[in-house]
Design an enzyme around this catalytic site. Structure first.
Site, PDB file in Angstrom:
ATOM      1  N   HIS A 146     -37.329 -12.544   7.343  1.00 20.55           N
ATOM      2  CA  HIS A 146     -38.385 -12.375   6.333  1.00 20.55           C
ATOM      3  C   HIS A 146     -39.785 -12.571   6.921  1.00 20.55           C
ATOM      4  O   HIS A 146     -40.744 -12.005   6.397  1.00 20.55           O
ATOM      5  CB  HIS A 146     -38.136 -13.309   5.149  1.00 20.55           C
TER       6      HIS A 146
ATOM      7  N   HIS B  44     -22.362  -5.632 -11.616  1.00 19.85           N
ATOM      8  CA  HIS B  44     -21.044  -5.919 -12.188  1.00 19.85           C
ATOM      9  C   HIS B  44     -20.517  -7.286 -11.771  1.00 19.85           C
ATOM     10  O   HIS B  44     -19.579  -7.798 -12.376  1.00 19.85           O
ATOM     11  CB  HIS B  44     -20.039  -4.819 -11.809  1.00 19.85           C
TER      12      HIS B  44
ATOM     13  N   HIS C  99     -28.901  -3.234   7.392  1.00 25.89           N
ATOM     14  CA  HIS C  99     -29.127  -1.869   6.911  1.00 25.89           C
ATOM     15  C   HIS C  99     -30.616  -1.597   6.943  1.00 25.89           C
ATOM     16  O   HIS C  99     -31.435  -2.490   6.688  1.00 25.89           O
ATOM     17  CB  HIS C  99     -28.609  -1.720   5.475  1.00 25.89           C
TER      18      HIS C  99
ATOM     19  N   GLY D  23     -24.776  16.994   1.087  1.00 21.78           N
ATOM     20  CA  GLY D  23     -24.888  16.433   2.422  1.00 21.78           C
ATOM     21  C   GLY D  23     -23.514  16.276   3.067  1.00 21.78           C
ATOM     22  O   GLY D  23     -22.475  16.494   2.443  1.00 21.78           O
ATOM     23  N   ARG D  24     -23.523  15.888   4.312  1.00 21.25           N
ATOM     24  CA  ARG D  24     -22.274  15.751   5.068  1.00 21.25           C
ATOM     25  C   ARG D  24     -21.605  14.436   4.683  1.00 21.25           C
ATOM     26  O   ARG D  24     -22.133  13.343   4.939  1.00 21.25           O
ATOM     27  CB  ARG D  24     -22.581  15.786   6.565  1.00 21.25           C
TER      28      ARG D  24
ATOM     29  N   VAL E 110     -35.701   4.794   6.427  1.00 16.99           N
ATOM     30  CA  VAL E 110     -37.039   5.285   6.094  1.00 16.99           C
ATOM     31  C   VAL E 110     -36.897   6.766   5.793  1.00 16.99           C
ATOM     32  O   VAL E 110     -36.125   7.470   6.460  1.00 16.99           O
ATOM     33  CB  VAL E 110     -38.064   5.041   7.223  1.00 16.99           C
TER      34      VAL E 110
END
Length: 302
Positions: free
Chosen positions: A147, A177, A108, A261-262, A111
């Protein structure tokens, strides 16, 4: 509604979407992105691109959006009450990649730029974004590479930047959770404006441009690795954590839905197939167990 710098940010984001889509199509080797251009009744719109059923990627979504309006949704003003009564403009590129091979991690990145204005007052603006990796099977080499790219792109902006944004990523992509990390993290930053516009924009560009450098070598390394039903079932189970995080904790999902939003574009991040299993426990000593014990707890990779 415009700002002296908004056009430059928008041009970068549109070009970034184009470059990432082209690189992912080349890496996939089979499928291409289909594009949906959409508009928002209250102002703005975007272009959503989805690749499905590819040779490497089961589903990949790369979205650009640029929305604006006279009032902010509750998800924004709840954290920043000083923004109430301001008109706003928000733009960004967001992507989620779900590979077919369980040995290739989900990834994922996003920006974004936000500005809120009110007559007679200085604009309030900031950048945000980052990228994070969600492996299903533990590979030290991949985690170190991911990283290392993150650390190196941060280095020109100060030695404290990578540790700060790496820690923020670990804390943000955490399923409270379950008291469990979504993956092995990367970078996460938000509300970035203290450096001034030029440096903040330069850092945001570095993060956006760094995503392919971080991800594609891992895809190349793992996409031919053999896998079977065991690995597939574990991948589908762990994808459930991705769904849980995005629907319960992700601020971007909430902002997108509350701002009109869509919906199809906002929920593009969801994996095409997923499963849940009651009380699942990995077999002790297995690669699946190693993911939980050695990879998901936050650690220093470089």
């Amino acid at each position: 509604m415009s700002h002296p710098h908004s056009d430059a940010v928008k041009s970068f984001l549109l070009d970034l979407q184009d470059r990432i889509c082209a690189a992912l199509e080349q890496a996939d080797g089979k499928a291409q992105f289909a594009e949906d251009a959409w508009s928002r009744e209250a102002g703005g719109g975007g272009r959503s691109r989805v690749l499905a059923g590819g040779g490497v990627f089961e589903q990949a979504g790369v979205n650009f959006s640029h929305v604006y309006g006279d009032a902010l949704p509750a998800s924004a003003t709840a954290h920043r009450p000083e923004l109430a009564g301001r008109c706003f403009e928000a733009m960004g590129v967001s992507l989620v990649i779900h590979p077919s091979n369980p040995h290739v991690p989900t990834s994922h990145a996003n920006v974004r730029f936000f500005i809120a204005e009110k007559d007679g007052e200085p604009p309030v603006w900031w950048f945000g974004g980052g990228f994070d990796l969600t492996p299903y099977y533990p590979q030290e080499e991949d985690a170190v590479h991911w990283h290392t790219v993150a650390r190196d792109l941060c280095a020109p902006f100060g030695g404290e930047v990578y540790p700060r944004y790496k820690k923020w990523c670990d804390e943000y992509f955490h399923l409270k959770h379950r008291n469990e990390a979504r993956g092995i993290g990367g970078l996460f930053f938000d509300d970035l404006n203290e450096w001034g516009f030029d440096k903040s924009f330069a850092f945001t560009r570095a993060v956006g441009d760094g995503y392919l450098d971080a991800y594609l070598p891992i895809v190349t390394r793992r996409k031919e690795q053999a896998w079977g039903d065991r690995e597939r079932q574990f991948q589908l189970y762990r994808r459930g954590r991705y769904v849980e995080f995005n629907l319960v904790w992700d601020r971007g999902t909430l902002f997108g839905l509350q701002s009109g939003g869509r919906t199809e574009s906002i929920l593009m991040s969801m994996p095409p197939l997923v499963r849940w299993e009651y009380g699942y426990q990995p077999e002790p000593g297995s690669p699946e167990a190693e993911l939980y014990t050695d990879f998901l707890p936050p650690r220093d990779w470089v």
